[in-house]
Scaffold this active site. Structure first.
Site, short mmCIF file in Angstrom:
data_model
loop_
_atom_site.label_atom_id
_atom_site.label_comp_id
_atom_site.label_asym_id
_atom_site.label_seq_id
_atom_site.Cartn_x
_atom_site.Cartn_y
_atom_site.Cartn_z
N LYS A 30 0.83 -1.21 0.00
CA LYS A 30 0.00 0.00 0.00
C LYS A 30 0.87 1.26 0.00
CE LYS A 30 -2.07 -1.12 3.83
NZ LYS A 30 -1.45 -2.42 4.04
N THR A 31 1.86 1.26 0.88
CA THR A 31 2.73 2.43 0.95
C THR A 31 3.49 2.59 -0.36
OG1 THR A 31 2.90 2.15 3.33
CG2 THR A 31 4.55 3.54 2.30
N ASP A 211 -1.64 7.82 3.70
CA ASP A 211 -1.22 6.48 4.12
C ASP A 211 -1.85 6.18 5.49
OD1 ASP A 211 0.05 4.04 4.04
OD2 ASP A 211 2.09 4.81 4.30
N GLU A 212 -1.97 4.92 5.85
CA GLU A 212 -2.52 4.52 7.15
C GLU A 212 -3.87 5.19 7.40
OE1 GLU A 212 -0.95 2.29 8.97
OE2 GLU A 212 1.17 2.40 8.41
N GLN A 242 -5.49 -3.14 10.87
CA GLN A 242 -4.35 -2.51 11.56
C GLN A 242 -4.74 -1.20 12.23
OE1 GLN A 242 -0.36 -2.78 9.66
NE2 GLN A 242 -1.51 -3.44 7.87
N ARG A 625 5.21 -7.43 10.95
CA ARG A 625 6.42 -6.64 10.71
C ARG A 625 7.56 -7.53 10.24
NH1 ARG A 625 4.24 -3.01 9.18
NH2 ARG A 625 2.43 -4.30 9.54
#
Ligand code: ATP
Ligand code: MG
Length: 687
Positions: A30-31, A211-212, A242, A625
């Site tokens: 996504k980033t 983002d996020e 998330q 992660r």
């Protein structure tokens, strides 16, 4: 341009004309979509300065800028890449005047806020002030002002807080200061109420990327809507699994509202994970399974099964820390041994140890130090962020630049010198009216007419002291002279006493004073020329004047924040690990009571259920992660307050549904750790 993007990612990157939402699991790129879309927009002819990319932290912004630079080169520096809060700062600096805000308004940190709250509410109790801060912050992020908060207060306590809030707001206005929530709510007000400003920004921003997105709150969403206008040229990327900042007001409603508010919204899902092995991904999918699904998704990876996820039961915190160290040493020793066979060398920066709460870092830090393993605590407080250091820097900044209003306000009130906030409010109004800095206003002839004589006298005294200090700083150089200057200054302003008065515990005050001494030594050494700040390029040891050193301080403070890319192990809270990845991850202290975190027992079942869901998402963030290996450790006995209590493995460990055979620890690891330790001893010269 299409290099390194799959079909779904490409679709997101190429959808330029309208609103776009990329909704996908961890590590699905996504980033990466955001950075590539920045490049695509520039390629399509949009000027770089008309693109804004909003990240969750400043660090993420720096990283994204670097990636964008690799893709598009120089123009990347003109793209607005920042957090919602820094974007808010920019809006207010440019257009805040219509709200009565000076361009040089200051931004309060938590210490500043609590000290004003203590003052407004007449308490010295830090816990009370913090509770007020939380309540006020919650009201502000829900868009309420003090009056509205009072009107909807449900009990006496809330009424008290609402009244404190009213005073607090007055004080902020007088000090030309804003708090963190204001950085969102004031720009929102600005755009809502002032059409020309709104039109200006909507015209300027050709595309906004976020983002996020799952961790935005209600006011941030409103701000986003006003920034992009009806055309809705934006790209939001996020993962509902998330969302981990619900406790701070983030709301998944923002995801649900998007298709309603923007009917043209193109929703794109990504399913391939490019980060983790299948073993790790499976554990992650299992953990998140029990949570209700807002948007169901499946994640798969082509990176192969990989090593099994390992669970380690440790006796207590110190033991856990030793095990983590052994793991790092053994993997590194393993890679060194395999060096000749071509296995990749494992650097320290390939490792991260993640935990739920800040205090869990302490035992880990001790063990890493003992083993001489370099590390950094991410999200930890830097020296220059400490309140006492900021106080002193404010004085020094003011010596360098008399017109630094925020520094002026901090210096004149820390320590307090009998100049009340009313006087400062009047001085502020005067300065705004005549468009001069506070310092300049202080010496203006017409001030006498505007303020009572006693107030003017107090201000003049401060001004004269500053002038005198500046003169001496200009003529003081060398280590000893600087030390004497600093000693004298701190005595004159009564800084040590101020610390003792403002801290309830003498121990805390002493620790803060210790920092002050360290800081003074550090400044004095620079005046003596013992240390140079140019990265070691100059060897000349010319003494410098205090004023010269003061000038470099702001710069040094920012440099020390940039020392990332070192080869060090990362220690981080789970919250601060969001969006990042490491080859080898250790999740520490995965116990009931720690993760999920034990809160207030008075909560009803529904509230508790919601909290557990958020903690589960935190576990999911932690697991995802990891790229190649993941170790999860828990404590058989853990500290609770001052006591040791029996520890239980977190329910999330069972939820990972690991194969029982793989859970056991690899006995070779211990052996390798021992070997590594010997090797290290042999390599270091005898003391
Ligand atoms: P998170 O949910 O944790 O924020 P994300 O969805 O933002 O993750 P990224 O960080 O963008 O994921 O990507 C994860 C990793 O996969 C990165 O190392 C990235 O470079 C890599 N990656 C992403 N897309 C591709 C692709 N199409 N080809 C190869 N590698 C990719
Ligand atoms: Mg990401």
């Amino acid at each position: 341009m299409s290099a390194g993007l799959n079909i779904a990612q490409l679709a997101a990157v190429n959808h330029l004309a309208g609103p776009c939402l990329v909704l996908a699991g961890a590590g699905s790129g996504k980033t990466r979509v955001i950075t590539h879309k920045i490049a695509r927009l520039i390629q399509a002819g949009l000027a770089a300065h008309r693109i804004a990319a909003i990240t969750f932290t400043n660090k993420a912004a720096a990283e994204m800028r670097e990636r964008a630079r690799q893709l598009v080169g120089k123009p990347a520096k003109d793209v607005v890449i920042c957090t919602f809060h820094s974007l808010g700062v920019r809006l207010l600096r440019e257009d805040g005047a219509v709200l009565g805000l000076k361009q040089q308004f200051s931004i309060l940190d938590t210490d500043g806020i609590t000290s004003i709250l203590k003052d407004c509410g007449g308490t010295t109790d830090a816990a009370t002030a913090r509770q007020w801060q939380w309540a006020i912050s919650a009201w502000k992020s829900a868009g309420l002002n003090a009056e509205q908060a009072l009107a909807q207060a449900r009990d006496e306590n809330e009424r008290v807080i609402a009244l404190v809030m009213a005073k607090y707001q007055e004080r902020l206005a007088a000090y030309q200061s804003v708090d963190f929530d204001d950085l969102i709510s004031l720009p929102l007000k600005l755009l809502e109420q002032h059409a020309p400003v709104r039109e200006k920004w909507q015209k300027l921003l050709g595309h906004v990327l976020v983002d996020e997105y799952q961790d935005t709150n209600a006011t941030q969403y409103e701000l986003l809507k006003l920034l992009v206008g009806e055309r809705g040229r934006f790209t939001a990327v996020g993962d509902d699994d998330q969302s981990i900042y619900g406790w701070r007001g983030a709301t998944l409603d923002n995801l649900k509202k998007l298709p309603q508010d923007f009917p043209a919204l193109k929703v794109i899902k990504l399913e391939q994970n490019y980060r983790s092995t299948s073993a790790i991904l499976r554990a992650a999918n299992h953990v998140i399974g029990p949570n209700p699904k807002l948007f169901p998704k499946t994640l798969w990876s082509e990176l192969g099964e990989g090593e099994p996820v390992r669970v380690i039961a440790c006796d207590h915190e110190d033991h856990e820390a030793e095990r983590a160290v052994a793991r790092i040493q053994s993997l590194r020793a393993g890679s060194a041994a395999a060096g000749s066979t071509g296995a990749q060398h494992k650097a320290f920066k390939d490792f991260a140890i993640l935990y739920r709460a800040n205090h869990q870092a302490r035992a880990l830090e001790t063990a890493l130090r003992k083993a001489q393993i370099p590390y950094k605590v991410s999200g930890g407080q830097s020296f220059f962020d400490r309140a006492e250091i900021k106080d002193l820097c404010a004085w020094l900044r003011l010596l360098v630049n008399n017109d630094d209003d925020p520094a002026f306000l901090r210096a004149i009130t820390t320590p307090k010198r009998g100049i009340g906030h009313q006087t400062l409010a009047q001085l502020g109004a005067f300065a705004t009216q005549y468009k001069v800095s506070l310092f300049e206003a202080l010496f203006s002839h017409s001030l006498q007419a505007a303020l009572p004589a006693r107030a003017v006298h107090g201000l003049h005294e401060f001004g004269r002291y500053l002038n005198d200090l500046e003169h001496r700083a200009r003529h003081t150089s060398g280590h000893e002279a600087a030390k004497a200057f600093l000693d004298d200054w701190l005595k004159t302003i009564g800084y040590e006493q101020y610390l003792l008065d403002s801290e309830e515990s003498d121990k805390v005050a002493a620790a803060r004073w210790g920092n002050v001494i360290d800081f003074c030594d550090w400044v004095a050494q620079r005046c003596g020329g013992q240390i140079d700040d140019t990265g070691g390029l100059t060897t000349e040891r010319e003494p410098k004047t205090l004023l010269e050193v003061a000038q470099t301080i702001a710069l040094i403070a920012t440099i020390s924040e940039r020392e990332q890319e070192q080869d060090v192990v990362t220690l981080s809270t789970l919250h601060a690990s969001k969006g990042l990845e490491w080859p080898h991850v250790i999740l520490a202290g995965v116990n009931e009571g720690l993760l999920p975190f034990q809160r207030d027992d008075s909560l009803n079942d529904e509230a508790l259920g919601k909290l557990i869901e958020e903690e589960r998402r935190l576990m999911y963030v932690g697991i995802t992660r990891a790229q190649h290996t993941l170790v999860v450790s828990w404590l058989k006995r853990r500290k609770k307050g001052r006591e040791m209590v029996p520890g239980q493995p977190s329910r999330f460990i069972a939820e990972m549904q690991l194969d029982a055979a793989t859970v056991k620890e690899d006995p070779r690891e211990k052996l390798r750790a021992l070997r590594a330790e010997f090797a290290q001893r042999a390599a270091s010269p005898p003391a």
